[in-house]
Write a protein that holds these residues in place. Sequence first.
Motif, short mmCIF file in Angstrom:
data_model
loop_
_atom_site.label_atom_id
_atom_site.label_comp_id
_atom_site.label_asym_id
_atom_site.label_seq_id
_atom_site.Cartn_x
_atom_site.Cartn_y
_atom_site.Cartn_z
N UNK A 124 0.82 -1.22 0.00
CA UNK A 124 0.00 0.00 0.00
C UNK A 124 0.85 1.27 0.00
N UNK A 125 2.07 1.13 0.53
CA UNK A 125 2.90 2.32 0.75
C UNK A 125 3.08 3.15 -0.53
N UNK A 130 1.58 8.27 -3.20
CA UNK A 130 1.18 8.89 -4.46
C UNK A 130 -0.28 9.32 -4.45
N UNK A 131 -0.84 9.41 -3.26
CA UNK A 131 -2.16 10.04 -3.12
C UNK A 131 -3.35 9.11 -3.21
N UNK A 132 -3.11 7.79 -3.34
CA UNK A 132 -4.25 6.86 -3.34
C UNK A 132 -4.42 6.36 -1.91
N UNK A 133 -5.56 6.60 -1.32
CA UNK A 133 -5.74 6.27 0.09
C UNK A 133 -7.02 5.44 0.30
N UNK A 134 -7.30 5.13 1.57
CA UNK A 134 -8.56 4.49 1.95
C UNK A 134 -8.76 3.14 1.31
N UNK A 135 -10.05 2.82 1.02
CA UNK A 135 -10.37 1.47 0.53
C UNK A 135 -9.80 1.24 -0.86
N UNK A 136 -9.65 2.32 -1.64
CA UNK A 136 -9.08 2.12 -2.98
C UNK A 136 -7.65 1.60 -2.87
N UNK A 138 -6.34 -0.01 -0.31
CA UNK A 138 -6.37 -1.36 0.26
C UNK A 138 -6.74 -2.39 -0.82
N UNK A 139 -7.76 -2.06 -1.62
CA UNK A 139 -8.21 -3.02 -2.65
C UNK A 139 -7.13 -3.24 -3.70
N UNK A 140 -6.51 -2.12 -4.11
CA UNK A 140 -5.47 -2.26 -5.15
C UNK A 140 -4.29 -3.05 -4.62
N UNK A 141 -3.89 -2.75 -3.39
CA UNK A 141 -2.75 -3.47 -2.79
C UNK A 141 -3.10 -4.96 -2.66
N UNK A 142 -4.32 -5.24 -2.22
CA UNK A 142 -4.73 -6.64 -2.04
C UNK A 142 -4.71 -7.39 -3.37
N UNK A 170 8.21 -6.68 -2.80
CA UNK A 170 8.84 -5.52 -3.44
C UNK A 170 8.31 -5.33 -4.88
N UNK A 171 8.14 -6.43 -5.60
CA UNK A 171 7.61 -6.34 -6.97
C UNK A 171 6.14 -5.91 -6.93
N UNK A 172 5.38 -6.47 -6.00
CA UNK A 172 3.96 -6.08 -5.88
C UNK A 172 3.84 -4.59 -5.58
N UNK A 173 4.71 -4.09 -4.71
CA UNK A 173 4.65 -2.66 -4.37
C UNK A 173 4.96 -1.81 -5.60
N UNK A 174 5.96 -2.23 -6.38
CA UNK A 174 6.31 -1.46 -7.59
C UNK A 174 5.16 -1.50 -8.60
N UNK A 175 4.54 -2.68 -8.76
CA UNK A 175 3.50 -2.82 -9.79
C UNK A 175 2.17 -2.22 -9.35
N UNK A 176 1.95 -2.10 -8.04
CA UNK A 176 0.66 -1.59 -7.56
C UNK A 176 0.38 -0.16 -8.04
N UNK A 177 1.44 0.59 -8.29
CA UNK A 177 1.22 1.96 -8.80
C UNK A 177 1.02 1.95 -10.31
N UNK A 178 1.07 0.76 -10.90
CA UNK A 178 0.91 0.57 -12.34
C UNK A 178 1.77 1.55 -13.13
N UNK A 179 3.08 1.45 -12.93
CA UNK A 179 4.00 2.38 -13.58
C UNK A 179 4.06 2.14 -15.08
N UNK A 180 4.42 3.16 -15.83
CA UNK A 180 4.62 2.97 -17.27
C UNK A 180 5.95 2.27 -17.51
N UNK A 181 6.91 2.52 -16.62
CA UNK A 181 8.25 1.94 -16.78
C UNK A 181 8.65 1.27 -15.47
N UNK A 182 9.12 0.03 -15.58
CA UNK A 182 9.59 -0.69 -14.41
C UNK A 182 11.09 -0.89 -14.54
#
Length: 287
Positions: A124-125, A130-136, A138-142, A170-182
């Motif tokens: 979730x971090x 990056x400004x995504x908080x609350x249930x959104x 939590x759901x995205x992180x989950x 670590x990979x899940x955290x990087x991908x959770x923000x759905x970056x254009x470049x990894x």
Amino acid sequence: MNSTTTVFDQGREATVNTANHSAGLADRPAKIEVRDLSLVFGVGDKAVHALGPINLSVGDGEFLSIVGPSGCGKSTLTKVVAGLLPPTKGEVDIRLAGTSIAPIATVFQDYGIFPWKTVLENVKFGLTVNGVTGSEATDRAAMWVQKLGLAGFENRYPSSLSGGMQQRVSIARALAVEPEILLMDEPFASLDAQLRELLQEELLRLHESDGRTVLFVTHSLEEALVLGDRVLVLTARPGTLLDLKDVPFARPRTSEVRESREFNEMRYELWSHLKDQVHIGVTGDAS
Ligand SMILES: Nc1ncnc2c1ncn2[C@@H]1O[C@H](COP(=O)(O)OP(=O)(O)OP(=O)(O)O)[C@@H](O)[C@H]1O
């Protein structure tokens, strides 16, 4: 509409630019353009010329593997692209579609996760900063926890997880923000061979499903070939372009591709180019 923002301008002939860019995947426009890039650490007697000059174009959705002798500037190159280091000379243009809350995400060898946060909190971090908080958040992180095979471990702390599981966090955290470049810098280096192969399979699957642009630094030619669309081979320090090889194996790909004769021939060919550079890197002798 395109706009160019200078991310770095240290007044030293050096810029890293990002621009909104809305071209589609079909024509594979360049996502990252590296032009005459050099980086020198320090000044005077203590100066270390780490990288370049180097020119490189990375396509949108491309998986580029980067190999080279130890100390040749692989990490330096990824850090410049990430905006963590300003180049001494040259520039990096990054064409962003503007679709992500965090356009570039990084994964390093040492996981970089917080030991005092649970798996879910770690993932979730990246969202909350990056400004995504609350249930959104939590759901995205989950969702990403699940995608990386960590369901059931949401409330566990990193110390109770294996190295492979910590790297998945670590990979899940990087991908959770759905970056254009990894950007991945030797992410599997500290894992044992079996886990490494398993995570390679997962990364292949993830990349093939989302078509994200990836720069992947590795010491393993085998890993570079299993994963990459192309393999960039750097010379001994300062790293410049020695070779840039297309990897011909069709996607979707599995790590079984490493059993083929063609694969082993390519690996041998890459190694025959690289081994002189490894010698130079170790002995400093270019003769
Ligand atoms: N902050 C720094 N200050 C001075 N020199 C540095 C700094 N960071 C890296 N270097 C030097 O720059 C060169 C390139 O380092 P870099 O970490 O990019 O190489 P690398 O190819 O990633 O190495 P490895 O494969 O061993 O991880 C090395 O000689 C390194 O010692």
